[in-house]
Design an enzyme around this catalytic site. Sequence first.
Site, PDB file in Angstrom:
ATOM      1  N   ASP A  33       7.015 -70.977 -15.815  1.00 40.77           N
ATOM      2  CA  ASP A  33       6.868 -71.397 -14.432  1.00 40.77           C
ATOM      3  C   ASP A  33       5.585 -72.205 -14.299  1.00 40.77           C
ATOM      4  O   ASP A  33       4.596 -71.922 -14.980  1.00 40.77           O
ATOM      5  CB  ASP A  33       6.831 -70.196 -13.487  1.00 40.77           C
ATOM      6  CG  ASP A  33       7.163 -70.577 -12.056  1.00 40.77           C
ATOM      7  OD1 ASP A  33       8.302 -70.327 -11.623  1.00 40.77           O
ATOM      8  OD2 ASP A  33       6.289 -71.142 -11.364  1.00 40.77           O
ATOM      9  N   VAL A 161      24.772 -64.948  -5.890  1.00 39.71           N
ATOM     10  CA  VAL A 161      24.267 -63.616  -5.554  1.00 39.71           C
ATOM     11  C   VAL A 161      23.711 -63.600  -4.143  1.00 39.71           C
ATOM     12  O   VAL A 161      23.358 -64.632  -3.572  1.00 39.71           O
ATOM     13  CB  VAL A 161      23.181 -63.164  -6.548  1.00 39.71           C
ATOM     14  CG1 VAL A 161      23.779 -62.948  -7.922  1.00 39.71           C
ATOM     15  CG2 VAL A 161      22.030 -64.167  -6.608  1.00 39.71           C
ATOM     16  N   LYS A 212      30.241 -74.317  -6.595  1.00 37.78           N
ATOM     17  CA  LYS A 212      29.095 -73.711  -5.909  1.00 37.78           C
ATOM     18  C   LYS A 212      28.857 -74.367  -4.555  1.00 37.78           C
ATOM     19  O   LYS A 212      28.613 -73.694  -3.549  1.00 37.78           O
ATOM     20  CB  LYS A 212      27.841 -73.822  -6.779  1.00 37.78           C
ATOM     21  CG  LYS A 212      26.586 -73.225  -6.143  1.00 37.78           C
ATOM     22  CD  LYS A 212      26.788 -71.742  -5.822  1.00 37.78           C
ATOM     23  CE  LYS A 212      25.606 -71.176  -5.038  1.00 37.78           C
ATOM     24  NZ  LYS A 212      24.371 -71.123  -5.808  1.00 37.78           N
ATOM     25  N   ASN A 216      29.292 -72.418  -0.609  1.00 41.21           N
ATOM     26  CA  ASN A 216      28.268 -72.381   0.429  1.00 41.21           C
ATOM     27  C   ASN A 216      28.644 -73.228   1.642  1.00 41.21           C
ATOM     28  O   ASN A 216      28.272 -72.894   2.771  1.00 41.21           O
ATOM     29  CB  ASN A 216      26.929 -72.822  -0.152  1.00 41.21           C
ATOM     30  CG  ASN A 216      26.340 -71.756  -1.056  1.00 41.21           C
ATOM     31  OD1 ASN A 216      26.554 -70.572  -0.842  1.00 41.21           O
ATOM     32  ND2 ASN A 216      25.611 -72.172  -2.068  1.00 41.21           N
ATOM     33  N   ARG A 252      44.269 -61.260  11.608  1.00 44.29           N
ATOM     34  CA  ARG A 252      43.988 -62.416  10.749  1.00 44.29           C
ATOM     35  C   ARG A 252      42.795 -63.238  11.246  1.00 44.29           C
ATOM     36  O   ARG A 252      42.662 -64.408  10.928  1.00 44.29           O
ATOM     37  CB  ARG A 252      45.241 -63.305  10.648  1.00 44.29           C
ATOM     38  CG  ARG A 252      46.338 -62.666   9.802  1.00 44.29           C
ATOM     39  CD  ARG A 252      47.641 -63.416   9.887  1.00 44.29           C
ATOM     40  NE  ARG A 252      48.219 -63.395  11.215  1.00 44.29           N
ATOM     41  CZ  ARG A 252      48.896 -62.366  11.734  1.00 44.29           C
ATOM     42  NH1 ARG A 252      49.052 -61.258  11.013  1.00 44.29           N
ATOM     43  NH2 ARG A 252      49.397 -62.435  12.954  1.00 44.29           N
ATOM     44  N   CYS A 266      20.348 -72.092  -0.214  1.00 44.26           N
ATOM     45  CA  CYS A 266      21.720 -72.475  -0.580  1.00 44.26           C
ATOM     46  C   CYS A 266      22.517 -73.016   0.600  1.00 44.26           C
ATOM     47  O   CYS A 266      22.822 -74.199   0.666  1.00 44.26           O
ATOM     48  CB  CYS A 266      22.435 -71.277  -1.203  1.00 44.26           C
ATOM     49  SG  CYS A 266      21.795 -70.806  -2.833  1.00 44.26           S
TER      50      CYS A 266
END
Length: 420
Positions: A33, A161, A212, A216, A252, A266
């Site tokens: 890092d 996650v 991905k 999102n 529904r 995200c």
Amino acid sequence: MSFNILSVIGLGYIGLPTAAIFASRGKQVIGVDVNPHAVATINRGEIHIVEPDLDHVVQTAVQQGNFSARTTPVAADAFLIAVPTPFMGDHQPDLSYVKAAALSIAPVLKKGDLVILESTSPVGTTEQMADWLADARPDLRFPQHEAEQPDIFIAYCPERVLPGHIMAELIKNDRVIGGMTPACSARASELYRIFLEGACVETNARTAEMCKLTENSFRDVNIAFANELSLICAEQQINVWELIRLANRHPRVNILQPGPGVGGHCIAVDPWFIVAQNPQQARLIRTAREVNDAKPHWVLDQVKQTLADCLIASGKRASDITIACFGLAFKPNIDDLRESPAMEVAQLIARWHSGTNWVVEPHVKSLPQKLTGLATLISLEQALAEADVLVMLVDHQAFRDIDSTAIAQPWRVDTRGVWQ
């Protein structure tokens, strides 16, 4: 080819838990890092972020000698890149962190290494990364040049996650494995199976990148519906929380809960990657982003109206009124402030309100720089006892545990339905 040494580039909310889990499985892990404070903290066996169960995993891994951190890469058998991918002022993706990470590992790559990009990225980023690496290391063969037997295997494998549950979900959730070639996918799957209990679902890199972004964007569109519904209900003098409860009794229908906007690295960012590459086609996705991005300003308008009511009822001047904002994080029970609408609302209020501005955020020890000098971080008890106007922005459990009947202030703006 076995994975004896692993390297994770970027030790943030995804990189650090990923590195810790690999180390907990007995692998030698080197974290990298650019933040010296993060590196020093990790090497003491401590963590610089808030995530349940992460601290003791890192501590154990460091004590056992399986995990260490540094500021520059060294040789390894696999490199996982988990660096930020923000967007610029015009909503165009900023891939500078990915490029910097790729170029940092290029000098230490050797034949047989695996490079995985985990950062959420626009379609085509993995191929771009492979080109950057190939330009830096012309002595090695990459998948775009030698599909069957490259010297370096490259894949895109996004995380999926939930902050606050990362340690469990990293292990249990299925993983989309997007290799530049089938051989790259197979090699990446081999790596993740070291700890993964979910399935490794193999595809190509471009599909994995879009997957991905799609996940999102789907969430963002659904949240935008709830947020837009809250605006309509306010105009029609309808309790949106009751309305959603009633509508969700349909077998529904499953409407999400509205809030002050959408935050996090995200959901608040990824849809713009689709819009940037497909501006004519992504009309619904763009509109959803605009609805959610506008919500903090609507919340400010609600605060202004509430303050006006307070002034009429109390006879005080605006400069004598104290407004307390509850929560800064982008979601409950974490310390992550990235793209947080609560942060934006708190800033808007503090810049507008001439009186005292307080913030209650139990998951941070000090206010971020954006609020320094504009507001004061105080305790929950003081806010409830002394503030005039209460603004609920994040439904932390500590706030939900408050008995609403014990709150004396009649002037409240509740964006999360906590006090309904």
